[in-house]
Design an enzyme around this catalytic site. Structure first.
Site, PDB file in Angstrom:
ATOM      1  N   TYR A 132       3.972  -6.665  17.511  1.00  0.00           N
ATOM      2  CA  TYR A 132       4.353  -5.807  16.380  1.00  0.00           C
ATOM      3  C   TYR A 132       5.218  -4.650  16.854  1.00  0.00           C
ATOM      4  CZ  TYR A 132       3.904  -2.175  12.832  1.00  0.00           C
ATOM      5  OH  TYR A 132       4.171  -1.177  11.925  1.00  0.00           O
TER       6      TYR A 132
ATOM      7  N   PHE B  94       0.819  -1.209   0.000  1.00  0.00           N
ATOM      8  CA  PHE B  94       0.000   0.000   0.000  1.00  0.00           C
ATOM      9  C   PHE B  94       0.849   1.254   0.000  1.00  0.00           C
ATOM     10  CE2 PHE B  94      -2.090   3.065   3.078  1.00  0.00           C
ATOM     11  CZ  PHE B  94      -2.886   3.678   2.120  1.00  0.00           C
TER      12      PHE B  94
ATOM     13  N   LEU C 149      10.508  -0.450   3.526  1.00  0.00           N
ATOM     14  CA  LEU C 149       9.136  -0.445   4.025  1.00  0.00           C
ATOM     15  C   LEU C 149       8.611  -1.842   4.319  1.00  0.00           C
ATOM     16  CD1 LEU C 149       7.489   2.103   1.520  1.00  0.00           C
ATOM     17  CD2 LEU C 149       8.541   2.600   3.739  1.00  0.00           C
ATOM     18  N   ALA C 150       9.244  -2.864   3.756  1.00  0.00           N
ATOM     19  CA  ALA C 150       8.720  -4.226   3.885  1.00  0.00           C
ATOM     20  C   ALA C 150       8.688  -4.655   5.348  1.00  0.00           C
ATOM     21  CB  ALA C 150       9.579  -5.194   3.079  1.00  0.00           C
ATOM     22  N   ALA C 151       7.554  -5.214   5.772  1.00  0.00           N
ATOM     23  CA  ALA C 151       7.395  -5.628   7.174  1.00  0.00           C
ATOM     24  C   ALA C 151       6.109  -6.412   7.323  1.00  0.00           C
ATOM     25  CB  ALA C 151       7.352  -4.410   8.096  1.00  0.00           C
TER      26      ALA C 151
ATOM     27  N   ASN D  98      -0.645   6.432  12.283  1.00  0.00           N
ATOM     28  CA  ASN D  98      -1.627   5.853  11.370  1.00  0.00           C
ATOM     29  C   ASN D  98      -1.800   6.712  10.132  1.00  0.00           C
ATOM     30  OD1 ASN D  98      -2.352   4.843  14.210  1.00  0.00           O
ATOM     31  ND2 ASN D  98      -3.584   3.522  12.898  1.00  0.00           N
TER      32      ASN D  98
ATOM     33  N   LYS E 261       9.314  -3.816  16.236  1.00  0.00           N
ATOM     34  CA  LYS E 261       9.790  -2.575  15.623  1.00  0.00           C
ATOM     35  C   LYS E 261      10.805  -1.866  16.520  1.00  0.00           C
ATOM     36  CE  LYS E 261       7.765  -2.082  11.575  1.00  0.00           C
ATOM     37  NZ  LYS E 261       8.552  -1.948  10.336  1.00  0.00           N
TER      38      LYS E 261
END
Length: 309
Positions: free
Chosen positions: A147, A24, A79-81, A174, A151
């Site tokens: 999560y 996204f 950004l991959a996670a 968000n 991080k």
């Protein structure tokens, strides 16, 4: 056909290796960077499908090194996670978010590359239930779920490499927009109104979040790429919290009808962060002319896009 590195040499602003490029956020970041004149090579899990894509499994150190050798990027945006807080496999948070990030950054060092900037996406979830008004980057972290813990662990790991790589850590609050998966809160709400559903089931209606528009977030990433801010940790946020009730009220005005809102206890999590609102002061000091997009405008954009499909 030219290789990604050949195309990077031809590009006036350099080559960006973008992980999570088909996600996204990645799609908007890619569009923002390409519009600004960068060559963007998207890192994908599975076979790459074009000259601007490369296969990359960040859980494999060897695969990370091969990708770096092939692309030889001037910049990295990671950004991959695993980003869905309710993801069922807790181990995956640490395997992907922590170890995967370490593999990626170590591959830069192992291949002798010297990127101009490496931006690594963390999350505002590391702040947990902090209640100090608008949360600045100096707020002590207090994560409340796997999560967020993954991080924060990733951030500590990244800082061990900060003397060798020009790393910037972003902490996005968000954000939402067209194309976000429907299991996320705002797309779920918007889709119900697009379908003119009579009822919607939600969790805690009193949570408040600092929602940004994904298009502004993409602009922020480009701005951080272009600023001399290595070693910094930067919130990406609007500085304005919205309650879930306020979002529902706005959507009822946009759609022109009232929906029956029911609280489903199964959707109420004890580890829910009640209020999460960030201070954008550092971001605005680093990225000039960054204008937040009002949430009502974002919701109208999402509603119009949904209605058109």
């Amino acid at each position: 056909m030219a290789s990604p590195s050949d195309q990077a040499n031809a590009a006036s602003r350099g080559c960006v290796l973008l992980t999570g490029a088909n996600g996204f956020t990645g799609k908007y970041v890619r569009a923002e960077l390409e519009a600004a004149g960068y060559t963007v090579v998207g890192a994908l899990v599975g076979a790459s499908r074009g000259p601007h894509e490369v296969t990359l499994d960040i859980t494999s150190p060897d695969n990370c090194r091969r990708a770096m050798e092939k692309v030889r990027p001037d910049y990295l945006i990671h950004l991959a996670a695993i980003s869905f807080v309710q993801h069922a496999d807790a181990d995956a948070f640490y395997r992907v978010n922590v170890i995967g990030t370490m593999n990626l950054l170590q591959a830069l060092l192992d291949t002798g590359l010297s990127p101009r900037r490496a931006i690594v996406a963390s999350s505002a979830n590391v702040y947990g239930n902090a209640t100090a008004g608008f949360i600045a980057e100096a707020q002590p972290p207090q994560p409340v779920n796997h999560y967020a813990v993954s991080k924060l662990a990733m951030e500590f790991m990244v800082k061990t490499l900060s003397d060798r790589l020009p790393i910037v850590i972003s902490r996005p609050f968000n954000y939402t927009g067209v194309g976000q998966e429907p299991h996320f809160l705002v797309p779920k709400i918007v889709s119900h109104f697009v379908q003119r559903a009579p009822v919607i089931e939600l969790g805690n209606l009193d949570i408040e979040r600092d929602f940004s528009d994904v298009r502004m977030v993409a602009q922020a990433y480009r701005g951080l790429l272009e600023q001399d801010c290595a070693g910094q940790t930067v919130n990406i946020c609007s500085g304005r919290p919205y309650s879930l009730r306020a979002i529902l009220d706005t959507m009822q005005q946009i759609a022109g009808y009232d929906i029956d809102v029911r609280v489903n206890p199964a959707f109420v999590r004890q580890s829910d962060v009640k209020t999460l609102a960030g201070s954008p002061d550092k971001l605005r000091s680093l990225v000039a002319n960054l204008q937040p997009i009002p949430l009502e405008e974002t919701l109208r954009w999402m509603y119009s896009a949904g209605a058109a499909n």
